[in-house]
Scaffold this active site. Structure first.
Site, PDB file in Angstrom:
ATOM      1  N   PRO A   1      -0.950  -0.600  -2.347  1.00  0.00           N
ATOM      2  CA  PRO A   1      -0.015   0.496  -2.016  1.00  0.00           C
ATOM      3  C   PRO A   1       0.636   0.388  -0.631  1.00  0.00           C
ATOM      4  CG  PRO A   1      -2.286   1.223  -1.735  1.00  0.00           C
ATOM      5  CD  PRO A   1      -2.360  -0.182  -2.284  1.00  0.00           C
ATOM      6  N   GLY A   2       0.224  -0.593   0.202  1.00  0.00           N
ATOM      7  CA  GLY A   2       0.978  -0.773   1.450  1.00  0.00           C
ATOM      8  C   GLY A   2       0.154  -0.811   2.728  1.00  0.00           C
ATOM      9  N   GLY A   3      -1.160  -1.027   2.602  1.00  0.00           N
ATOM     10  CA  GLY A   3      -2.023  -1.062   3.794  1.00  0.00           C
ATOM     11  C   GLY A   3      -1.665  -2.193   4.754  1.00  0.00           C
TER      12      GLY A   3
ATOM     13  N   ASP B   1       7.198 -10.909  -9.290  1.00  0.00           N
ATOM     14  CA  ASP B   1       5.961 -11.702  -9.255  1.00  0.00           C
ATOM     15  C   ASP B   1       5.894 -12.466  -7.917  1.00  0.00           C
ATOM     16  OD1 ASP B   1       3.795 -13.292  -9.726  1.00  0.00           O
ATOM     17  OD2 ASP B   1       4.822 -14.645 -11.131  1.00  0.00           O
TER      18      ASP B   1
ATOM     19  N   ASP C   1       5.531  -6.547  -5.135  1.00  0.00           N
ATOM     20  CA  ASP C   1       4.433  -6.109  -6.004  1.00  0.00           C
ATOM     21  C   ASP C   1       5.041  -5.254  -7.107  1.00  0.00           C
ATOM     22  OD1 ASP C   1       2.038  -4.789  -7.051  1.00  0.00           O
ATOM     23  OD2 ASP C   1       1.055  -5.322  -5.177  1.00  0.00           O
TER      24      ASP C   1
ATOM     25  N   LYS D   1      -9.739 -14.597  -2.661  1.00  0.00           N
ATOM     26  CA  LYS D   1     -10.709 -13.723  -3.351  1.00  0.00           C
ATOM     27  C   LYS D   1     -11.826 -14.585  -3.939  1.00  0.00           C
ATOM     28  CE  LYS D   1      -7.809 -10.336  -2.650  1.00  0.00           C
ATOM     29  NZ  LYS D   1      -8.047  -9.276  -1.676  1.00  0.00           N
TER      30      LYS D   1
END
Ligand code: SAM
Length: 358
Positions: A220-222, A258, A238, A304
């Site tokens: 969401p934009g952190g 994408d 996104d 990740k």
């Protein structure tokens, strides 16, 4: 018996152990490690104290990914007398180098947190004792950090590390306050990465207001929030929804595309940041592509690690990066990798071409 005591994120004991075992071998120290799952620390044993001392002095601490802090433990006390702990430590003080700083710490785990009061209470009397026996002098020239690491109220490891070759942070952790306005907790990852990887004297230039950035996997934009708050202009890529807090600044353009096929229209991007939940090798290749094509100057990204063999997976990604850049004839580059305090099952990477004068 001496060992190198290493701190890590609880759950990453095996990765930390493999890491020091591999890197210590470069200094002819061949050893094994012991660590219990989820404790947040491991012990590394070499052939003798001399070889471990070589490692703590020569192996650059900055190379560690999973290890947050380390010291050469000269003794492990398993039955401290709770009514006179200092007395129990006396037998090893002669072997300590002269310390200029004292850290009394405990693991970053639930058990460790219960020991923090003891750590605080014990620091002053221990320092006074060490001064009395001439093992502590903050004005001494050689900077040596003395460490006492409690693993319970009656057991501890006691030793030292060269101050310039260990983390200067308490417990090896950079604690940051979550900004109220930030759209996600992830925001602290990028803040920590900027603070850890970019020396203070270079921040004015490398994190300058007005720079252009692309944030892949931005919602969401952190991370975008961290760029915007430094005055940068951001292309946020996104398919999800961006928080209004960052969109209202007027510094952000949202592209619902994408991240693997997104191409910046103008080639004026300084930062590429990427927090996409995608396979780490795919992300590593994408970051190299951007750098090779000259679409960005620096990349900061997460790899990740949901898999079991996390240490090996990171090494595979780093090999991909080195090979791709070499194949593109980019010989000089900076590659920093760390599992940050605010990272979970992931590590953060900084990648950039070395400036010509370096
Ligand atoms: C961990 S979240 C990012 C959080 C963000 N960094 C923050 O601080 O708020 C991962 C994001 O990656 C996005 N993502 C995953 N694969 C993507 C792709 N191929 N292209 C663009 N975004 C992608 C997801 O939609 C998700 O919003």
């Amino acid at each position: 018996m001496s060992c190198i005591l290493c701190y890590c994120r609880p759950g990453f004991e095996n990765d930390a152990g493999l890491e020091i075992q591999t890197l210590a071998a470069d200094f002819n120290c061949y050893g094994y490690f012991k660590g219990k799952p989820n404790t947040g620390w491991i012990e590394f044993y070499g052939q003798d104290t001399v070889s471990l001392a070589t490692v703590i002095n020569k192996l650059p601490f900055g190379k560690f990914i999973f290890i947050r802090q380390w010291f050469l433990s000269l003794a492990h006390f398993e039955e401290l007398d709770p009514s006179d702990r200092i007395n129990s430590l006396k037998e090893v003080t002669d072997a300590l180098p002269l310390g200029t700083e004292l850290r009394v710490e405990a693991p970053d785990s639930e058990e460790g947190k219960a020991l923090s009061k003891l750590c605080r209470k014990f620091t002053v009397p221990l320092r006074q004792y060490l001064k009395k026996v001439q093992r502590y002098d903050e004005k001494s020239k050689a900077s040596v950090s003395l460490f006492l690491f409690f693993t319970s109220s009656t057991s501890c490891f006691f030793g030292y590390a060269p101050s310039e070759n260990c983390s200067s942070l308490a417990n090896g952790i950079l604690r940051l306050k979550h900004p109220n306005q930030a759209p996600s907790r992830s925001t602290l990852k990028l803040d920590e990465a900027f603070q850890l990887f970019i020396p203070e004297q270079e921040r004015e230039q490398r994190l300058a207001p007005g720079l252009h950035a692309v944030d892949l996997g931005a919602c969401p934009g952190g991370w975008t929030y961290q760029l915007v708050r430094r005055g940068m202009f951001v292309q946020a890529v996104d398919n999800g929804a961006m928080s209004e807090v960052v969109m209202e600044t007027g510094q952000v353009k949202h592209y619902q595309e994408d991240g693997f096929s997104y191409e910046p229209k103008k080639k004026n991007v300084y930062w590429l940041v990427c927090d996409m939940i995608e396979k780490p090798d795919r992300v590593a290749k994408l970051m190299c592509d951007w750098l090779i094509k000259g679409w960005c100057k620096e990349a900061m990204f997460n790899l990740k690690l949901p898999m079991k063999k996390r240490y090996e997976s990171v090494q595979e990604c780093l090999d991909i990066i080195r090979e791709s850049l070499h194949a593109a004839n980019i010989k000089k580059f900076q590659l920093r990798v760390k599992q940050l305090y605010h990272d979970r099952d992931e590590v953060t990477v900084l990648l950039r071409k070395r400036p010509e004068h370096n």
